[in-house]
Design an enzyme around this catalytic site. Sequence first.
Site, PDB file in Angstrom:
ATOM      1  N   ASP A  31       0.725  -0.999  -0.111  1.00  0.00           N
ATOM      2  CA  ASP A  31       0.023   0.211  -0.006  1.00  0.00           C
ATOM      3  C   ASP A  31       0.886   1.256   0.038  1.00  0.00           C
ATOM      4  O   ASP A  31       1.976   1.234   0.597  1.00  0.00           O
ATOM      5  CB  ASP A  31      -0.990  -0.113   1.290  1.00  0.00           C
ATOM      6  CG  ASP A  31      -2.086   1.034   1.200  1.00  0.00           C
ATOM      7  OD1 ASP A  31      -3.136   0.450   0.812  1.00  0.00           O
ATOM      8  OD2 ASP A  31      -1.782   2.282   1.043  1.00  0.00           O
ATOM      9  N   ILE A  32       0.427   2.186  -0.657  1.00  0.00           N
ATOM     10  CA  ILE A  32       1.278   3.410  -0.908  1.00  0.00           C
ATOM     11  C   ILE A  32       1.197   4.326   0.341  1.00  0.00           C
ATOM     12  O   ILE A  32       2.199   5.044   0.509  1.00  0.00           O
ATOM     13  CB  ILE A  32       0.754   4.286  -2.173  1.00  0.00           C
ATOM     14  CG1 ILE A  32       1.841   5.229  -2.710  1.00  0.00           C
ATOM     15  CG2 ILE A  32      -0.680   4.979  -1.912  1.00  0.00           C
ATOM     16  CD1 ILE A  32       1.598   5.503  -4.073  1.00  0.00           C
ATOM     17  N   ASN A  84     -12.827  -3.230   2.515  1.00  0.00           N
ATOM     18  CA  ASN A  84     -13.872  -2.138   2.566  1.00  0.00           C
ATOM     19  C   ASN A  84     -14.701  -2.370   1.630  1.00  0.00           C
ATOM     20  O   ASN A  84     -14.324  -2.245   0.389  1.00  0.00           O
ATOM     21  CB  ASN A  84     -13.084  -0.589   2.791  1.00  0.00           C
ATOM     22  CG  ASN A  84     -12.173  -0.455   3.901  1.00  0.00           C
ATOM     23  OD1 ASN A  84     -12.453  -1.107   5.006  1.00  0.00           O
ATOM     24  ND2 ASN A  84     -10.649   0.014   3.802  1.00  0.00           N
ATOM     25  N   GLY A  90     -15.165   2.947   3.930  1.00  0.00           N
ATOM     26  CA  GLY A  90     -13.953   3.506   3.548  1.00  0.00           C
ATOM     27  C   GLY A  90     -13.329   3.041   2.253  1.00  0.00           C
ATOM     28  O   GLY A  90     -12.100   3.223   2.116  1.00  0.00           O
ATOM     29  N   GLN A  91     -13.980   2.474   1.426  1.00  0.00           N
ATOM     30  CA  GLN A  91     -13.774   2.132   0.206  1.00  0.00           C
ATOM     31  C   GLN A  91     -13.389   3.250  -0.732  1.00  0.00           C
ATOM     32  O   GLN A  91     -14.371   4.179  -0.757  1.00  0.00           O
ATOM     33  CB  GLN A  91     -14.618   1.190  -0.587  1.00  0.00           C
ATOM     34  CG  GLN A  91     -13.793   0.566  -1.850  1.00  0.00           C
ATOM     35  CD  GLN A  91     -14.693  -0.600  -2.598  1.00  0.00           C
ATOM     36  OE1 GLN A  91     -15.896  -0.873  -2.041  1.00  0.00           O
ATOM     37  NE2 GLN A  91     -14.148  -1.010  -3.607  1.00  0.00           N
ATOM     38  N   HIS A  97     -10.214  -5.306  -3.626  1.00  0.00           N
ATOM     39  CA  HIS A  97      -8.911  -5.556  -2.830  1.00  0.00           C
ATOM     40  C   HIS A  97      -9.073  -5.854  -1.501  1.00  0.00           C
ATOM     41  O   HIS A  97      -9.947  -5.501  -0.635  1.00  0.00           O
ATOM     42  CB  HIS A  97      -7.941  -4.482  -3.112  1.00  0.00           C
ATOM     43  CG  HIS A  97      -8.569  -3.178  -2.456  1.00  0.00           C
ATOM     44  ND1 HIS A  97      -9.362  -2.492  -3.078  1.00  0.00           N
ATOM     45  CD2 HIS A  97      -8.378  -2.384  -1.263  1.00  0.00           C
ATOM     46  CE1 HIS A  97      -9.845  -1.140  -2.385  1.00  0.00           C
ATOM     47  NE2 HIS A  97      -9.140  -1.235  -1.432  1.00  0.00           N
ATOM     48  N   HIS A  99      -6.952  -5.760   2.242  1.00  0.00           N
ATOM     49  CA  HIS A  99      -5.840  -5.136   2.903  1.00  0.00           C
ATOM     50  C   HIS A  99      -5.493  -6.244   4.150  1.00  0.00           C
ATOM     51  O   HIS A  99      -5.918  -6.868   4.850  1.00  0.00           O
ATOM     52  CB  HIS A  99      -6.157  -4.097   3.643  1.00  0.00           C
ATOM     53  CG  HIS A  99      -6.882  -2.822   3.043  1.00  0.00           C
ATOM     54  ND1 HIS A  99      -5.916  -1.617   2.817  1.00  0.00           N
ATOM     55  CD2 HIS A  99      -7.852  -2.641   2.600  1.00  0.00           C
ATOM     56  CE1 HIS A  99      -6.790  -0.792   2.079  1.00  0.00           C
ATOM     57  NE2 HIS A  99      -7.893  -1.371   2.184  1.00  0.00           N
TER      58      HIS A  99
END
Length: 111
Positions: A31-32, A84, A90-91, A97, A99
């Site tokens: 994750d960035i 999410n 929170g998507q 995807h 997490h």
Amino acid sequence: MAENCLFCNIVAGAIPCQKAAETERILAFHDIHPQAPTHLLVIHKTHTASLSETEDATLLGELMTGVREVASEKGLTDYRLIINNGPQAGQTVFHLHAHILAGRPLHWPPG
Ligand code: AMP
Ligand code: ZN
């Protein structure tokens, strides 16, 4: 592939990512904006916008198998898995995807 989808563009190689694992159908990358020492995103290469948008049990099974395989490869024993679903949850990226968060104590309930 959905042309304007960030994660489809990552799968296509048009946008770079820090790859963690890859199979024919699954991609895992860092994750960035990591929220834990280890924060990986696991996606199926086939575009589907969210969990509630698909009934494809094969896709979902491959995604979950991808999660457990990447966790195992990375030596993660304790981790939190989050999906999410929808903006209120929170998507922000509408390509399904999961997490994987690990490497610090994780509190319950999440915010
Ligand atoms: P979500 O909020 O559940 O939709 O998760 C989307 C995640 O994608 C967020 O945690 C972002 O930090 C992450 N993200 C956004 N853009 C990128 C990118 N280019 N590479 C890696 N992760 C990203
Ligand atoms: Zn996509």
